[in-house]
Design a protein around this motif. Structure first.
Motif, PDB file in Angstrom:
ATOM      1  N   ARG A  51       0.780  -1.305   0.077  1.00  4.99           N
ATOM      2  CA  ARG A  51       0.060   0.203  -0.190  1.00  4.99           C
ATOM      3  C   ARG A  51       0.838   1.319   0.041  1.00  4.99           C
ATOM      4  O   ARG A  51       1.786   1.185   0.705  1.00  4.99           O
ATOM      5  N   HIS A  52       0.363   2.274  -0.809  1.00  2.15           N
ATOM      6  CA  HIS A  52       1.131   3.424  -0.833  1.00  2.15           C
ATOM      7  C   HIS A  52       0.288   4.622  -0.815  1.00  2.15           C
ATOM      8  O   HIS A  52      -1.081   4.601  -1.295  1.00  2.15           O
ATOM      9  N   THR A  53       0.629   5.551  -0.055  1.00  2.00           N
ATOM     10  CA  THR A  53      -0.276   6.843   0.045  1.00  2.00           C
ATOM     11  C   THR A  53       0.585   8.043  -0.198  1.00  2.00           C
ATOM     12  O   THR A  53       1.988   8.197   0.079  1.00  2.00           O
ATOM     13  N   ARG A  99      -4.120  10.473  -1.331  1.00  2.00           N
ATOM     14  CA  ARG A  99      -4.296   9.272  -2.541  1.00  2.00           C
ATOM     15  C   ARG A  99      -3.754   8.059  -2.039  1.00  2.00           C
ATOM     16  O   ARG A  99      -2.479   8.052  -1.866  1.00  2.00           O
ATOM     17  N   THR A 100      -4.177   6.816  -2.473  1.00  2.00           N
ATOM     18  CA  THR A 100      -3.828   5.615  -2.075  1.00  2.00           C
ATOM     19  C   THR A 100      -3.939   4.740  -3.069  1.00  2.00           C
ATOM     20  O   THR A 100      -4.707   4.631  -4.040  1.00  2.00           O
ATOM     21  N   TRP A 101      -2.685   4.063  -3.325  1.00  2.00           N
ATOM     22  CA  TRP A 101      -2.712   3.095  -4.397  1.00  2.00           C
ATOM     23  C   TRP A 101      -1.942   1.815  -4.116  1.00  2.00           C
ATOM     24  O   TRP A 101      -1.174   1.877  -3.147  1.00  2.00           O
ATOM     25  N   TYR A 102      -2.101   0.820  -4.730  1.00  2.00           N
ATOM     26  CA  TYR A 102      -1.554  -0.371  -4.412  1.00  2.00           C
ATOM     27  C   TYR A 102      -0.924  -1.197  -5.598  1.00  2.00           C
ATOM     28  O   TYR A 102      -0.785  -0.829  -6.698  1.00  2.00           O
ATOM     29  N   THR A 103       0.388  -1.735  -5.023  1.00  2.00           N
ATOM     30  CA  THR A 103       1.189  -2.362  -6.253  1.00  2.00           C
ATOM     31  C   THR A 103       1.381  -3.764  -5.751  1.00  2.00           C
ATOM     32  O   THR A 103       1.314  -3.956  -4.501  1.00  2.00           O
TER      33      THR A 103
END
Length: 179
Positions: A89-91, A103-107
């Motif tokens: 998880r990245h924010t 903003r949150t996204w996942y890799t």
């Protein structure tokens, strides 16, 4: 303060090195280096300063014990690796106060872990007795009662003792006793 401390440490180090260099090696050139053998065929041998760990006497016999090995088994270890993935998880945040946005996204990242696991057995040669070279002396240290004393020696010393005749005066540094 720091520079004077460094100068003092450097000066003390220089004096220590100079003192150790002045001591030098206490070994004389007339003395045989470790592992060498000196011998003479007659009683008027060259007078050398004997080392405290060297032995001298008359060559009696020599013996070579070859290395003895046996077959043995041990576990065969192989490296086993597993691959996998993990979700990360990245924010990020921007703005301030009520206008703040996150903003949150996942890799997905690949992972790999390896470990050694047992996979059957393997055979190998285990050393039961290491290779030894031995010399037996009579009149050890000039004492007529000390006869038939075995000493373990290096290969080079063994071959030098093998080359000389029996009852020749030998002096060498042993690796051990009771061959």
């Amino acid at each position: 303060m720091l520079n004077t401390r460094r100068l003092m440490v450097a000066g003390a180090t220089a004096m220590l090195i100079a003192g150790l260099a002045a001591c030098g090696s206490e070994r004389s050139d007339a003395e045989p280096p470790s592992g060498t053998i000196t011998y003479s065929s007659d009683s008027s041998a060259q007078e050398t300063t004997p080392r405290s760990d060297s032995v001298s006497g008359l060559r009696d016999t020599v013996r070579h014990l070859s290395m003895r090995t046996v077959r043995a088994t041990r576990p065969h270890m192989v490296k086993k690796c597993t691959s996998g993935t993990t979700r990360v998880r990245h924010t990020t945040s921007s703005g301030t106060g009520t206008k703040r946005k996150t903003r949150t996204w996942y890799t997905t990242e690949r992972t790999r872990s390896c470990k050694n696991v047992r996979s059957g057995t393997e055979t190998y040669r285990r050393v039961v007795r290491p290779e030894r070279w031995c010399v037996r002396l009579d009149d050890v240290g000039g004492d007529k009662t000390k006869d038939d004393v075995w000493f373990r020696v290096s290969s080079a010393t063994y071959h030098q003792a093998l080359a000389v005749k029996e009852h020749t005066h030998l002096e060498f540094v042993p690796r051990g006793s009771a061959c």
